[in-house]
Design a protein around this motif. Sequence first.
Motif, PDB file in Angstrom:
ATOM      1  N   LYS A 394      -9.980  -8.579   9.662  1.00 39.89           N
ATOM      2  CA  LYS A 394     -10.823  -9.570  10.401  1.00 39.89           C
ATOM      3  C   LYS A 394     -11.944  -8.924  11.067  1.00 39.89           C
ATOM      4  CE  LYS A 394      -8.672 -12.831  12.346  1.00 39.89           C
ATOM      5  NZ  LYS A 394      -9.068 -14.450  11.751  1.00 39.89           N
ATOM      6  N   ALA A 395     -11.686  -7.829  11.691  1.00 43.32           N
ATOM      7  CA  ALA A 395     -12.543  -7.121  12.633  1.00 43.32           C
ATOM      8  C   ALA A 395     -13.971  -6.852  12.032  1.00 43.32           C
ATOM      9  CB  ALA A 395     -12.180  -6.093  13.106  1.00 43.32           C
ATOM     10  N   LYS A 396     -14.009  -6.555  10.714  1.00 43.04           N
ATOM     11  CA  LYS A 396     -15.279  -6.161  10.183  1.00 43.04           C
ATOM     12  C   LYS A 396     -15.243  -6.804   8.499  1.00 43.04           C
ATOM     13  CE  LYS A 396     -18.499  -2.576   8.922  1.00 43.04           C
ATOM     14  NZ  LYS A 396     -18.609  -0.980   8.845  1.00 43.04           N
ATOM     15  N   LYS A 397     -15.674  -8.052   8.307  1.00 37.23           N
ATOM     16  CA  LYS A 397     -15.232  -8.828   7.084  1.00 37.23           C
ATOM     17  C   LYS A 397     -15.736  -8.354   5.980  1.00 37.23           C
ATOM     18  CE  LYS A 397     -15.915 -13.172   8.154  1.00 37.23           C
ATOM     19  NZ  LYS A 397     -15.896 -14.772   7.751  1.00 37.23           N
ATOM     20  N   GLN A 398     -15.144  -8.066   5.079  1.00 40.18           N
ATOM     21  CA  GLN A 398     -15.680  -7.750   3.530  1.00 40.18           C
ATOM     22  C   GLN A 398     -15.809  -8.559   2.521  1.00 40.18           C
ATOM     23  OE1 GLN A 398     -16.810  -3.870   3.561  1.00 40.18           O
ATOM     24  NE2 GLN A 398     -16.646  -4.479   5.562  1.00 40.18           N
ATOM     25  N   HIS A 399     -16.439  -8.283   1.680  1.00 41.19           N
ATOM     26  CA  HIS A 399     -16.540  -9.151   0.352  1.00 41.19           C
ATOM     27  C   HIS A 399     -15.767  -8.644  -0.760  1.00 41.19           C
ATOM     28  CE1 HIS A 399     -19.706 -11.298  -2.562  1.00 41.19           C
ATOM     29  NE2 HIS A 399     -18.326 -11.811  -2.575  1.00 41.19           N
ATOM     30  N   ILE A 400     -14.918  -9.472  -1.053  1.00 37.35           N
ATOM     31  CA  ILE A 400     -13.808  -8.978  -2.249  1.00 37.35           C
ATOM     32  C   ILE A 400     -13.988  -9.971  -3.410  1.00 37.35           C
ATOM     33  CG2 ILE A 400     -11.467  -8.663  -2.860  1.00 37.35           C
ATOM     34  CD1 ILE A 400     -12.591  -6.585  -0.616  1.00 37.35           C
ATOM     35  N   VAL A 401     -14.201  -9.468  -4.453  1.00 33.37           N
ATOM     36  CA  VAL A 401     -14.169 -10.181  -6.045  1.00 33.37           C
ATOM     37  C   VAL A 401     -12.933 -10.150  -6.589  1.00 33.37           C
ATOM     38  CG1 VAL A 401     -15.199  -8.141  -7.136  1.00 33.37           C
ATOM     39  CG2 VAL A 401     -15.508 -10.476  -8.066  1.00 33.37           C
ATOM     40  N   LEU A 402     -12.540 -11.531  -6.964  1.00 29.05           N
ATOM     41  CA  LEU A 402     -11.347 -11.725  -7.693  1.00 29.05           C
ATOM     42  C   LEU A 402     -11.656 -12.310  -9.217  1.00 29.05           C
ATOM     43  CD1 LEU A 402      -9.411 -13.514  -4.956  1.00 29.05           C
ATOM     44  CD2 LEU A 402      -9.262 -11.140  -5.459  1.00 29.05           C
ATOM     45  N   ALA A 500     -20.689  -6.855  -3.810  1.00 29.30           N
ATOM     46  CA  ALA A 500     -19.530  -7.172  -3.432  1.00 29.30           C
ATOM     47  C   ALA A 500     -18.601  -5.764  -2.707  1.00 29.30           C
ATOM     48  CB  ALA A 500     -18.143  -7.633  -4.238  1.00 29.30           C
ATOM     49  N   ASN A 501     -17.761  -5.774  -2.049  1.00 28.79           N
ATOM     50  CA  ASN A 501     -17.322  -4.369  -1.451  1.00 28.79           C
ATOM     51  C   ASN A 501     -16.067  -4.076  -2.166  1.00 28.79           C
ATOM     52  OD1 ASN A 501     -18.340  -6.191   1.401  1.00 28.79           O
ATOM     53  ND2 ASN A 501     -19.080  -4.200   0.964  1.00 28.79           N
ATOM     54  N   VAL A 697      -5.448  -7.917  -1.252  1.00 27.90           N
ATOM     55  CA  VAL A 697      -6.741  -7.969  -0.835  1.00 27.90           C
ATOM     56  C   VAL A 697      -7.124  -7.514   0.610  1.00 27.90           C
ATOM     57  CG1 VAL A 697      -8.399  -9.918  -0.094  1.00 27.90           C
ATOM     58  CG2 VAL A 697      -7.283 -10.014  -2.386  1.00 27.90           C
ATOM     59  N   ILE A 698      -6.219  -7.569   1.577  1.00 25.58           N
ATOM     60  CA  ILE A 698      -6.535  -7.242   2.937  1.00 25.58           C
ATOM     61  C   ILE A 698      -6.683  -5.684   2.761  1.00 25.58           C
ATOM     62  CG2 ILE A 698      -5.201  -6.854   5.312  1.00 25.58           C
ATOM     63  CD1 ILE A 698      -4.312  -9.610   4.863  1.00 25.58           C
ATOM     64  N   ILE A 699      -5.738  -5.009   2.141  1.00 26.87           N
ATOM     65  CA  ILE A 699      -5.860  -3.551   2.148  1.00 26.87           C
ATOM     66  C   ILE A 699      -6.966  -3.066   1.394  1.00 26.87           C
ATOM     67  CG2 ILE A 699      -4.679  -1.610   0.709  1.00 26.87           C
ATOM     68  CD1 ILE A 699      -1.976  -2.838   1.431  1.00 26.87           C
ATOM     69  N   THR A 700      -7.510  -3.801   0.490  1.00 29.96           N
ATOM     70  CA  THR A 700      -8.818  -3.334  -0.390  1.00 29.96           C
ATOM     71  C   THR A 700     -10.034  -3.522   0.493  1.00 29.96           C
ATOM     72  OG1 THR A 700      -7.880  -4.321  -2.109  1.00 29.96           O
ATOM     73  CG2 THR A 700     -10.124  -4.028  -2.364  1.00 29.96           C
ATOM     74  N   ALA A 704     -12.581  -0.849   1.858  1.00 29.27           N
ATOM     75  CA  ALA A 704     -13.938  -1.032   1.959  1.00 29.27           C
ATOM     76  C   ALA A 704     -14.711  -0.796   2.939  1.00 29.27           C
ATOM     77  CB  ALA A 704     -14.356  -2.360   1.352  1.00 29.27           C
ATOM     78  N   GLN A 705     -13.919  -1.174   4.178  1.00 32.63           N
ATOM     79  CA  GLN A 705     -14.491  -0.577   5.550  1.00 32.63           C
ATOM     80  C   GLN A 705     -14.801   0.684   5.867  1.00 32.63           C
ATOM     81  OE1 GLN A 705     -11.838  -2.207   8.272  1.00 32.63           O
ATOM     82  NE2 GLN A 705     -12.532  -4.385   8.210  1.00 32.63           N
ATOM     83  N   GLU A 706     -13.667   1.523   5.438  1.00 34.66           N
ATOM     84  CA  GLU A 706     -13.895   3.099   5.330  1.00 34.66           C
ATOM     85  C   GLU A 706     -14.773   3.472   4.668  1.00 34.66           C
ATOM     86  OE1 GLU A 706     -11.782   5.091   7.247  1.00 34.66           O
ATOM     87  OE2 GLU A 706     -11.073   3.343   8.025  1.00 34.66           O
ATOM     88  N   VAL A 707     -15.359   2.901   3.463  1.00 39.62           N
ATOM     89  CA  VAL A 707     -16.522   3.108   2.479  1.00 39.62           C
ATOM     90  C   VAL A 707     -17.730   3.015   3.449  1.00 39.62           C
ATOM     91  CG1 VAL A 707     -17.785   2.801   0.399  1.00 39.62           C
ATOM     92  CG2 VAL A 707     -15.290   2.864   0.331  1.00 39.62           C
TER      93      VAL A 707
END
Length: 710
Positions: A394-402, A500-501, A697-700, A704-707
């Motif tokens: 939640k702290a740094k929202k990423q964009h995940i594609v499903l 997307a991230n 999804v949360i782990i992904t 992505a935040q680390e990337v």
Amino acid sequence: MMNDSTTAPEQHALISQNIYITGTDRNSGKSVIMLAVMEMLTGLAGKVGFFRPIIQSGDKKDELIQFILYRYQLDLPYEAMYGCKSHEARELLANEQYDELHKIILAKYRSLKARCEHVLCIGSDYRHGDSMFEFDFNAQVANNLDCLMLPVMPGSDLDNLQILNNLSSLKHELHEHDNTVLAVVINSVPIKQIEALRATVSHPGGFPIYVVPTEPSLEKPTMGNIAQALNTRMFTSDNNALGREVYQYKVAAMLVPDFLDYVQAGDLIITPGDRSDIILASLLTYQSTNYPQISGLLLTGHQEPGPQLQALMDGLSEIPFPVLGADTDTFTTAMQVSQVSARLHSQDDRKIAKALGLVENNIDMSEIRQRLVSKVTHKMTPLMFEYDLLQRAKAKKQHIVLPEGTEERILRAAEILLLRDVVRITLLGNEAEIRQKIQALALKLTDVDIIDPMTSELRPLFAQAYFEARKHKNIIYDTAFDLMGDVSYFGTLMIHLGFANGMVSGAVHSTQHTIRPAFEIIKTKPGASIVSSVFFMCLEDRVLVYGDCAVNPNPNAEELAAIAVSAADTAKMFNIEPFVAMLSYSTGDSGKGEAVDKVREAVKIAHALRPDLKLEGPMQYDAAVDFGVAKTKLPGSEVAGQATVFIFPDLNTGNNTYKAVQRSSGAIAVGPILQGLNKPVNDLSRGCTVPDIVNTVIITAIQAQEVDSP
């Protein structure tokens, strides 16, 4: 992670005092605030208890206690979680034994507290008597139990001047009772009043005051609430449909044409059980785009649908709303429905997600947590693990594609993630089909993005990028364009080109179909010689990392070393201190043979690559996890007996071991999580559940935040 030594890194905060949440009047909505605070406490180290000073008398168990026991799987007896029942309290008060009542509550509370590091207390329900007297009682109980007070004020149907007057009175009462206040929450405030009210109450000094806006859907009962309150029978089998909110109810006593003119979205249709015409018309509304989606059908008069009609319902592939049966007549049933209030239910994931999202977006839980901090620990439990993951995402929202946008489990998981405001989501697939599925399931997915790869304007751009990247493999543009119609390839190009991230797939596609495009396009990140996988094994009291259990069949020594280094880094990324055990069929220098020599060589290579890691091997699994065995087989080892990261020598061993542990211990296995790619792509099991998808999804998103980090 599980090391009891005081020299281990300190990461997770413990709290200094316990918390007492109470409403200041009826309908405060304190259970919603309770839920968010309980989520926070279970995200900290230590065993959490739950306590109510007084519960209602009768054979029926307290709903909040049952809710907490089920949702958080507390290892506590029901009887230990309350002080006394309401009839006992009234009898003591009638005999002016006020102190005796408090002593009974305190004794039960201390007995529970002795078994828990932290206890969340929830005050009484304001069902009888004077509100001010009841608040006085709760304020005194909070003091007696030495708890920090968290009062919840209702703000609905009040203007800001009335709210401020009530807040002033509350502050006076808290001062009179000498309560230690954690914070005050003003709940269910009309949206148009929020900005002005926050500007008025927000000032430095004292305790924080949070303003939470009203959310109409949380104030509406669900079909599950009505089914429970009226003790109905159920003629359909989909329990997920019980989560539908009821916005209004309609008594259908007219002919079908007139009935259809009155149908509105969110209606509960109440009709006698012999009205086959109304039943059929209601069933047809969900298949028609010309009529709104109703929430349910309630048949009255202790009448059941005829056998032909029941057979018709049983044969339908999908009925997105429940059909219930009540024993009372239509008028009585309607009156009973009108009295049903909205309550959280442990299996209503949608409403829980919506409630948590609302509170966490309006109350600074990190500030609450900071006000409770007294000391820290390095321990990591599954609940702490899950809570930390969600808060980090939640702290740094990423964009995940499903890519699997038409799959029901994916859609339900997407709804939960969006309600919790964790990530931004794009679904891939035919938009009309996805929208129809969303409508049929009555999901709240208004903020989701949907892209059809077959018609997307991005398809030529993606095809060109794929062609440029793969033309050395004799790929032509037309082939690339055709491949971009595939959801896995399209989703991978979204990540590769920055649309997307991260990506999560595999609920209906094979592992090969999910990860092959990533191997072709995204490739390995600098310093990673191999793509591998880990599972997070969430046991009852710890989280372990297993690798590689999904990708590499028979890694050589160099590959095994690379897997170990990547797994250690993955563990550290998710706040699990890596103690890496390189597993084999022998421990130390005792064994000989090609397989154990491979592991021995891998340990040397890993030490050369990363001398900073606590990594040892070869060792057997029992030596890795059991202190007693470790003292005998590897005395003085930094890893043996307390390993947190387990590296298996081959896929056969790893895959079978994780499944054996999962099935025999009831552990939750989250993964496989791919490591070593430039950008995160993760695979799901085709038997995955909605919570599995949410966690992946949360782990992904965190990967992505680390990337994305510099």
